[in-house]
Design an enzyme around this catalytic site. Structure first.
Site, PDB file in Angstrom:
ATOM      1  CG  ASP A   1     -10.248  -0.828 -12.290  1.00 41.96           C
ATOM      2  OD1 ASP A   1     -10.168  -1.398 -13.378  1.00 41.96           O
ATOM      3  OD2 ASP A   1     -10.213  -1.441 -11.197  1.00 41.96           O
TER       4      ASP A   1
ATOM      5  CG  ASP B   1      -7.765  -7.149 -12.579  1.00 52.15           C
ATOM      6  OD1 ASP B   1      -8.968  -6.864 -12.510  1.00 52.15           O
ATOM      7  OD2 ASP B   1      -7.149  -7.650 -11.634  1.00 52.15           O
TER       8      ASP B   1
ATOM      9  CG  HIS C   1      -1.033 -10.661 -17.350  1.00 55.45           C
ATOM     10  ND1 HIS C   1      -0.810 -11.842 -16.674  1.00 55.45           N
ATOM     11  CD2 HIS C   1      -0.472  -9.687 -16.580  1.00 55.45           C
ATOM     12  CE1 HIS C   1      -0.175 -11.591 -15.540  1.00 55.45           C
ATOM     13  NE2 HIS C   1       0.053 -10.304 -15.463  1.00 55.45           N
TER      14      HIS C   1
ATOM     15  CG  ASP D   1       5.498  -9.601 -13.811  1.00 59.52           C
ATOM     16  OD1 ASP D   1       5.557  -8.415 -14.180  1.00 59.52           O
ATOM     17  OD2 ASP D   1       4.583 -10.066 -13.098  1.00 59.52           O
TER      18      ASP D   1
ATOM     19  CG  HIS E   1       1.208 -10.482 -11.623  1.00 59.42           C
ATOM     20  ND1 HIS E   1       1.951  -9.326 -11.442  1.00 59.42           N
ATOM     21  CD2 HIS E   1       0.182 -10.409 -10.747  1.00 59.42           C
ATOM     22  CE1 HIS E   1       1.371  -8.582 -10.505  1.00 59.42           C
ATOM     23  NE2 HIS E   1       0.308  -9.216 -10.057  1.00 59.42           N
TER      24      HIS E   1
ATOM     25  CG  ASP F   1       5.301  -7.485 -10.710  1.00 60.83           C
ATOM     26  OD1 ASP F   1       4.249  -7.381 -11.352  1.00 60.83           O
ATOM     27  OD2 ASP F   1       6.210  -8.295 -10.999  1.00 60.83           O
TER      28      ASP F   1
ATOM     29  CE1 TYR G   1       2.756  -4.378 -11.305  1.00 63.72           C
ATOM     30  CE2 TYR G   1       2.193  -2.310 -12.391  1.00 63.72           C
ATOM     31  CZ  TYR G   1       2.321  -3.684 -12.423  1.00 63.72           C
ATOM     32  OH  TYR G   1       2.052  -4.368 -13.579  1.00 63.72           O
TER      33      TYR G   1
HETATM   34  C1  LIG Z   1       2.321  -6.890 -16.041  1.00 65.41           C
HETATM   35  C2  LIG Z   1       1.806  -7.381 -14.696  1.00 65.41           C
HETATM   36  O1  LIG Z   1       2.046  -8.772 -14.587  1.00 65.41           O
HETATM   37  O2  LIG Z   1       2.522  -6.788 -13.639  1.00 65.41           O
HETATM   38  N1  LIG Z   1       0.370  -7.100 -14.583  1.00 65.41           N
HETATM   39  C3  LIG Z   1      -0.239  -7.395 -13.303  1.00 65.41           C
HETATM   40  C4  LIG Z   1      -1.763  -7.251 -13.343  1.00 65.41           C
HETATM   41  C5  LIG Z   1      -2.384  -7.472 -11.979  1.00 65.41           C
HETATM   42  C6  LIG Z   1      -3.884  -7.401 -12.013  1.00 65.41           C
HETATM   43  N2  LIG Z   1      -4.468  -7.680 -10.736  1.00 65.41           N
HETATM   44 ZN   LIG Z   2       3.362  -8.489 -12.714  1.00 61.96          ZN
END
Ligand SMILES: CC(O)(O)NCCCCN
Ligand SMILES: [Zn+2]
Length: 664
Positions: free
Chosen positions: A20, A92, A135, A172, A174, A265, A305
């Site tokens: 994935d 995701d 999320h 973060d 996101h 990230d 990441y």
């Molecule tokens: C915890 C997080 O915010 O880093 N997850 C990111 C998920 C991205 C999916 N495309």
């Molecule tokens: Zn993130």
């Protein structure tokens, strides 16, 4: 009090079992490299290790539905095919036979951290967990998240400890929509998030991630979104948003507890964020939150990441939580245009809810939220161009600088008959001043023989400055008979050959400021009740508070919205904090100021006070020793003329000082 570290290798024992592309970056090594970096650097040994535990059903149900919890409970017994099937209903995210166990440990770790901080066992702490949380929603997993660790922790803190106001800062890259949905109508939880958005073209592509989602009903104003509509954001962009959006609101909100959705990230090199902020920025972001809520701060890992920048960012965060000196941030050059647009939109969306944003300007002409309907063509171009220049694999950045703790934290130079406050090391030994310096002092003070004890004082002062610059001492407190004379002497004679740039923060009225230079060796920011507008220049910035320094609302606004950005841009090697007699500054504000100024010059702050103000030496010493400043209680609405004057001052200065820019 110490810093808690929660980590349990059990949380590394799940991974993606099928192909994935969206999920392959969420690997166990994220946790392993983070913890190993803390061990290797010796930071883990300096923390108080707190064991993880599983969150109970009732704790998980603080945020999630029974239906969802019961469904997740079944996953340990599922076949690979069932797991794939079960996963399809969410976005995701992936499931694994052991992820339910790990998700309970992740949420339980956050609760253990809240317990440790709220019971006073530790001052602050960090939980290294996976799966992440921000999320996940009431009835759904999403974005690698199963249970919303931080949302559960916020509800838990309110329920168990009667916490009235919780600030959640989500750095973060996101948008933690799960957190936003959880608290959007709740005025007791202020959620702040910045996130890559690109006009809704970036995951999770939600319209409600934009700056105009300010919260609902009684929660209106308690949800702050700052969308990043371009990649490549740098340290300056992050600091501008903290100084001009988050911190003014956070101080006005006056939280009892700060929770951080600590996703890394948003650091350089990360394939998801594609930003350019360096790991040492997290040292400063953490520091800027540490004087809120009496220092009660719980950081919980979310994303991150790139294994290199993740590990470095985690270490930078932990080192600041431990109270180590901050690294100097080099060449900050002000926010980029896109960042200014975003922060201007966020400020204008919230000005009706927060008196500290009351004077924020209107939104920019090009209302950025409508831009998300981009032509396919434009989108196509961007993607093509993007590939080569955006590839993060090629990104390189310098190792964060060492942050060495000086052998002595705080030293003092005091008249012999004044007792030294606890914790401070009295500097009595002082070398004789070089004859050249004595003659300089003599003609400086235009007295034949600079009287004995003044020479002693200045020679001790000189020695103190030498030791600060040599990083043998972190900061110092000096009591002198005449603070104005001492300030002039320090600026002109004692530092000229020792430091390149001195930031002078002058609190209260001062007769003449004739030592202001134009060569940039000294930047003076004066906060007082005097209107010195006509003397203003690039390196002498008078801030006039109508009601003087005793007006804490006006004072903190000037510190957050003007002094901090200026300080970061000027990047001094020494900070001279001068408390003019009779300034009337309130003690908690004084301690907050000392705390915040530690962000500059590796913490080399020299506090100059008049002997007749020795009554506030205790609180000064406490702040210099790194104890969290007391919260600024019940801040009044700043006086309109002050708020307005501050905005005008920023507009006039932003040509010289880019970090003051809040309007595009
Ligand atoms: C915890 C997080 O915010 O880093 N997850 C990111 C998920 C991205 C999916 N495309
Ligand atoms: Zn993130």
């Amino acid at each position: 009090m110490g810093t808690a570290l929660l980590y349990d290798e059990e949380m590394t024992k799940y991974k993606l079992l099928w192909v994935d592309p969206a999920c392959k970056i969420e690997v166990p090594e994220r946790l392993i490299v983070s913890y190993e970096a803390l061990v290797r650097s010796g930071l883990s040994d300096r923390c108080i290790s707190i064991p993880a535990r599983e969150a109970s059903d009732s704790e998980i149900l603080l945020v999630h539905s029974e239906l969802y919890l019961e469904a997740v409970k079944k996953t340990p017994y599922m076949t690979l095919e069932d797991l794939k099937e079960f996963t399809l209903q969410f976005g995701d995210v992936y499931f694994h036979p052991n992820i339910y166990h790990c998700a309970k440990l992740a949420s339980g770790s956050a609760l253990q951290l809240v317990d440790s901080v709220m019971t006073g066992k530790v001052r602050n702490g960090i939980a290294l967990v996976r799966p992440p949380g921000h999320h996940s929603m009431h009835g759904a997993a999403n974005g690698f998240c199963v249970f919303n660790n931080v949302a559960i922790a916020a509800r838990y803190a309110k329920q168990k400890y009667g916490v009235k106001r919780v600030l959640i800062v989500d750095w973060d890259i996101h948008h933690g929509q799960g957190v936003q949905y959880c608290f959007e109508d709740d005025p007791s939880v202020l959620y702040f998030s910045w996130h890559r958005y690109e006009h809704q073209n970036f995951w999770p592509n939600l319209r409600e991630s934009d700056y105009d989602s300010v919260g609902k009903e009684s929660g209106a104003g308690f949800n702050i979104n700052v969308p990043w509509n371009n990649v490549g954001m740098e340290n300056s962009d992050y600091l501008s948003v903290f100084c001009h959006v988050l911190l003014p609101v956070a101080y006005e909100f006056c939280p009892d507890l700060v929770l951080v959705c600590a996703g890394f990230d948003s650091a350089i090199g990360d394939p998801e964020g594609e930003m350019c902020a360096t790991p040492d920025i997290f040292a400063h972001l953490t520091h800027l939150l540490m004087n809120l809520a009496g220092g009660k701060l719980c950081a919980v890992l979310e994303g991150g990441y790139n294994l290199t920048s993740l590990a470095q960012s985690v270490c930078q965060t932990v080192q600041t939580l431990l109270g180590d000196p901050l690294p100097q941030l080099a060449n900050l050059r002000g926010p980029c245009k896109s960042a200014v647009e975003s922060l201007q939109c966020a400020r204008s969306a919230h000005r009706r809810y927060w008196s500290f944003l009351k004077h924020a300007a209107d939104p920019p002409m090009t209302d950025i939220s409508t831009k998300h309907i981009k032509s396919a063509m434009e989108e196509e171009e961007k993607t093509e161009m993007a590939e080569e220049e955006r590839c993060t694999e090629g990104k390189v950045w310098p190792e964060p600088p060492e942050r060495l703790c000086p052998p002595v934290c705080s030293a003092s130079v005091l008249p012999d008959d004044v007792a030294c406050p606890d914790g401070l090391k009295r500097l009595s030994s002082s070398k004789d001043l070089e004859p050249l310096l004595v003659s300089k002092l003599k003609n400086r003070f235009r007295t034949a023989a600079v009287d004995g004890d003044r020479v002693t004082t200045f020679s001790r002062l000189y020695t103190l400055i030498e030791k600060l610059v040599a990083n043998e001492i972190r900061n110092g407190l000096v009591l002198v008979p005449d603070v104005a004379a001492a300030m002039m002497c320090v600026v002109q004679d004692l530092t000229s050959d020792l430091v390149k740039r001195v930031l002078v923060v002058c609190v209260g009225k001062e007769k003449e400021l004739d030592y202001v230079t134009t060569d940039g060796k000294v930047l003076v920011v004066q906060i007082s009740s005097e209107d010195r507008e006509e003397q203003r220049s690039k390196y002498y910035i008078p801030v006039c508070l109508k009601k003087g320094c005793s007006d804490t609302s006006g004072f903190i606004q000037a510190v957050l919205g003007l002094l901090l950005p200026l300080g970061y841009e000027y990047n001094p090697d020494l900070v001279l904090l001068v408390r003019m007699p009779g300034s009337g500054v309130v003690d908690s504000m004084w301690q907050q100021l000392i705390g915040l100024l530690q962000g500059f010059a590796k913490g080399h702050t020299l506090v100059l006070m008049q002997v007749n103000e020795k009554a506030c030496m205790g609180s000064t010493a406490s702040a210099l020793l790194g104890h969290p400043a007391p919260p600024l209680q019940d801040l009044q609405t700043p006086f309109p003329e002050d708020g307005d004057a501050l905005e005008r001052l920023r507009e006039r200065l932003q040509a010289d000082w880019k970090t003051l820019q809040t309007t595009s």
